[in-house]
Design a protein around this motif. Structure first.
Motif, PDB file in Angstrom:
ATOM      1  N   ASP A 209       0.821  -1.210   0.000  1.00 47.27           N
ATOM      2  CA  ASP A 209       0.000   0.000   0.000  1.00 47.27           C
ATOM      3  C   ASP A 209       0.856   1.262   0.000  1.00 47.27           C
ATOM      4  O   ASP A 209       0.490   2.281  -0.594  1.00 47.27           O
ATOM      5  CB  ASP A 209      -0.983   0.007   1.173  1.00 47.27           C
ATOM      6  CG  ASP A 209      -0.354  -0.409   2.495  1.00 47.27           C
ATOM      7  OD1 ASP A 209       0.877  -0.626   2.525  1.00 47.27           O
ATOM      8  OD2 ASP A 209      -1.078  -0.526   3.495  1.00 47.27           O
TER       9      ASP A 209
ATOM     10  N   TRP B 142       0.638   4.151  -3.092  1.00 45.64           N
ATOM     11  CA  TRP B 142       0.411   5.591  -2.999  1.00 45.64           C
ATOM     12  C   TRP B 142       1.649   6.382  -3.405  1.00 45.64           C
ATOM     13  O   TRP B 142       1.547   7.548  -3.797  1.00 45.64           O
ATOM     14  CB  TRP B 142      -0.005   5.966  -1.573  1.00 45.64           C
ATOM     15  CG  TRP B 142      -1.354   5.458  -1.180  1.00 45.64           C
ATOM     16  CD1 TRP B 142      -1.655   4.552  -0.208  1.00 45.64           C
ATOM     17  CD2 TRP B 142      -2.614   5.837  -1.756  1.00 45.64           C
ATOM     18  NE1 TRP B 142      -3.004   4.322  -0.131  1.00 45.64           N
ATOM     19  CE2 TRP B 142      -3.623   5.114  -1.064  1.00 45.64           C
ATOM     20  CE3 TRP B 142      -2.998   6.701  -2.771  1.00 45.64           C
ATOM     21  CZ2 TRP B 142      -4.979   5.235  -1.373  1.00 45.64           C
ATOM     22  CZ3 TRP B 142      -4.344   6.828  -3.076  1.00 45.64           C
ATOM     23  CH2 TRP B 142      -5.316   6.106  -2.379  1.00 45.64           C
TER      24      TRP B 142
ATOM     25  N   ASP C  91      -2.528  -4.524   1.496  1.00 43.85           N
ATOM     26  CA  ASP C  91      -3.045  -3.364   2.232  1.00 43.85           C
ATOM     27  C   ASP C  91      -3.007  -3.672   3.728  1.00 43.85           C
ATOM     28  O   ASP C  91      -3.952  -4.203   4.286  1.00 43.85           O
ATOM     29  CB  ASP C  91      -4.477  -3.076   1.762  1.00 43.85           C
ATOM     30  CG  ASP C  91      -5.101  -1.893   2.485  1.00 43.85           C
ATOM     31  OD1 ASP C  91      -4.361  -1.151   3.153  1.00 43.85           O
ATOM     32  OD2 ASP C  91      -6.334  -1.718   2.374  1.00 43.85           O
TER      33      ASP C  91
ATOM     34  N   SER D  24      -4.566   5.372   2.961  1.00 47.94           N
ATOM     35  CA  SER D  24      -5.553   4.324   3.208  1.00 47.94           C
ATOM     36  C   SER D  24      -5.524   3.782   4.629  1.00 47.94           C
ATOM     37  O   SER D  24      -6.255   2.836   4.935  1.00 47.94           O
ATOM     38  CB  SER D  24      -5.349   3.171   2.217  1.00 47.94           C
ATOM     39  OG  SER D  24      -3.994   2.747   2.215  1.00 47.94           O
TER      40      SER D  24
ATOM     41  N   ASN E 156      -8.863   6.661   3.120  1.00 51.39           N
ATOM     42  CA  ASN E 156      -9.151   6.766   1.692  1.00 51.39           C
ATOM     43  C   ASN E 156      -8.896   5.395   1.064  1.00 51.39           C
ATOM     44  O   ASN E 156      -7.747   5.025   0.828  1.00 51.39           O
ATOM     45  CB  ASN E 156      -8.246   7.820   1.039  1.00 51.39           C
ATOM     46  CG  ASN E 156      -8.478   9.208   1.611  1.00 51.39           C
ATOM     47  OD1 ASN E 156      -9.482   9.837   1.339  1.00 51.39           O
ATOM     48  ND2 ASN E 156      -7.538   9.678   2.429  1.00 51.39           N
ATOM     49  N   PRO E 157      -9.943   4.599   0.807  1.00 53.46           N
ATOM     50  CA  PRO E 157      -9.780   3.198   0.391  1.00 53.46           C
ATOM     51  C   PRO E 157      -9.034   3.037  -0.928  1.00 53.46           C
ATOM     52  O   PRO E 157      -9.239   3.812  -1.879  1.00 53.46           O
ATOM     53  CB  PRO E 157     -11.228   2.695   0.264  1.00 53.46           C
ATOM     54  CG  PRO E 157     -12.054   3.643   1.066  1.00 53.46           C
ATOM     55  CD  PRO E 157     -11.363   4.970   0.959  1.00 53.46           C
ATOM     56  N   ILE E 158      -8.185   2.025  -0.976  1.00 51.94           N
ATOM     57  CA  ILE E 158      -7.458   1.705  -2.204  1.00 51.94           C
ATOM     58  C   ILE E 158      -8.422   1.255  -3.291  1.00 51.94           C
ATOM     59  O   ILE E 158      -8.252   1.593  -4.472  1.00 51.94           O
ATOM     60  CB  ILE E 158      -6.402   0.622  -1.919  1.00 51.94           C
ATOM     61  CG1 ILE E 158      -5.279   1.201  -1.052  1.00 51.94           C
ATOM     62  CG2 ILE E 158      -5.830   0.052  -3.204  1.00 51.94           C
ATOM     63  CD1 ILE E 158      -4.231   0.194  -0.630  1.00 51.94           C
TER      64      ILE E 158
END
Length: 359
Positions: free
Chosen positions: A133, A137, A161, A175, A187-189
């Motif tokens: 994750d 980002w 994640d 996330s 903030n969801p992947i």
């Protein structure tokens, strides 16, 4: 005491580590504390110590949520054959080491999926890329996912994640589920990858190895064309333990009821095959002498480092291994109901146990 014996800046080379260890042992009054000789050679006791202490390559932490992802990959490989795996930078890169030995190429942080595209590995089936994750980002959303959508890639990406940039110390990222007073989290992947055009998206709890295996196999074999993303979700166990352990210990000191889950292996059922260890690699899963005098093979054993993640038992179930794993609940500060239930269970077991003995 690390800052007392190790420099605060610079690279921790072998020579620096050796000098620090000698200072450490000197402080403990160990015979290993002997300093280097005039020729610069390590003392004999240090050489003896190096010969005794077994090698321990880098690997996943106990209870790491990334371990079951690669256990599931191994199970999928057994069913559909080997496939090219493009790795990324992060904790998940430990997958290239035993017992998993998964990973063919690595380019850089957040380049797992773009790396698979750049190398263009020829294969009879889809390639699979892995990305954390943090890397996602960092630049993976644009360079990997965005380009896969743009180029209509028909390959698979697994995004690990675990809620933090875990490999660099557990910092919050977009996330992360934790509330952060100065940063925007939660903030969801999944929302991000769907936002750039990915239609085939699956979210799976990493510890559910059976479902993880089924989802990975579906991603690798589905007739649906286009990029496919599997988001493997579970919190980094180190950060989780840092948060939960103090609260658990505080509750125990205050006399409140606390239940802790542990896993174990029934030595009478264990066959000594050790497939569970080969498929997991968890440091808490080790070996112990066989209690049966007629069997020589050591049995698997779960030591006190276990954090109750359940991966060992899930592996045994998903791989259809031996049924020797059991789940136990340790109850601290039990209530009267717990004590009555324990007494009832003990009575029933005591009643049935003699029937299992030979006449």
């Amino acid at each position: 005491i690390g800052k007392d014996i190790l420099p605060r800046a610079g690279e921790y080379t072998g020579a620096v580590m050796m000098e620090a260890l000698e200072k450490f042992f000197a402080g403990l009054g160990s015979p290993v504390a002997a300093r280097r000789g005039a020729d610069g050679a390590a003392p004999a006791d240090m050489k003896t110590l190096a010969a005794i202490v077994p090698q321990r390559p880098a690997g996943f932490c106990i209870g790491c949520p990334e371990r079951p992802v690669f256990a599931a990959m191994k199970l999928v490989e057994k069913e559909i054959g080997k496939f090219h795996v493009s790795c990324d930078i992060g904790c998940h890169l430990f997958s290239i080491l035993p017992p998993f030995d998964i990973g063919n190429t690595t380019m850089g942080y957040g380049l797992g999926w773009s790396g698979a595209s750049a190398f263009g590995a020829s294969s009879k089936q889809r390639t699979l890329a892995v990305m954390g994750d943090g890397g996602f980002w960092h630049n993976g959303l644009a360079s990997g996912v965005g380009n896969a959508v743009f180029n209509r890639s028909d390959n698979v990406l697994v995004i690990v994640d675990n809620g933090y940039s875990a490999a660099t110390g557990g910092q919050d990222i977009l996330s992360s589920r934790a509330a952060n007073e100065t940063k925007s989290t939660n903030n969801p992947i999944a929302r991000a990858v769907r936002g750039v055009g990915v239609e085939w998206v699956r979210e799976v709890n990493t510890y559910d190895i059976g479902r993880m295996k089924k989802t990975l196999k579906e991603a690798m074999t589905t007739p649906q064309k286009g990029p496919k993303v599997v988001i493997a979700q579970s919190e980094c166990m180190l950060n989780r333990q840092r948060r939960e352990r103090p609260l658990r210990e505080k509750a125990m000191r205050e006399g409140r009821r606390v239940v802790r889950v542990r896993y174990g292996v029934d030595p009478d059922t264990c066959t000594g095959d050790h497939a569970c260890i080969r498929l997991s690699g968890c440091p808490s899963l080790t070996l112990r002498d066989n209690p049966d005098p007629l069997r020589e093979d050591p049995v698997a054993f779960v030591n006190n480092d276990c954090v109750g993640c359940g991966v060992c038992g899930e592996n045994a179930h998903a791989a259809i291994l031996c049924p020797s794993f059991y789940r136990a609940e340790l109850v601290y500060n039990p209530t009267w109901a717990d004590k009555v239930l324990a007494a009832l269970r003990g009575a029933v077991i005591g009643l049935l146990q003699p029937r299992d003995l030979p006449p």
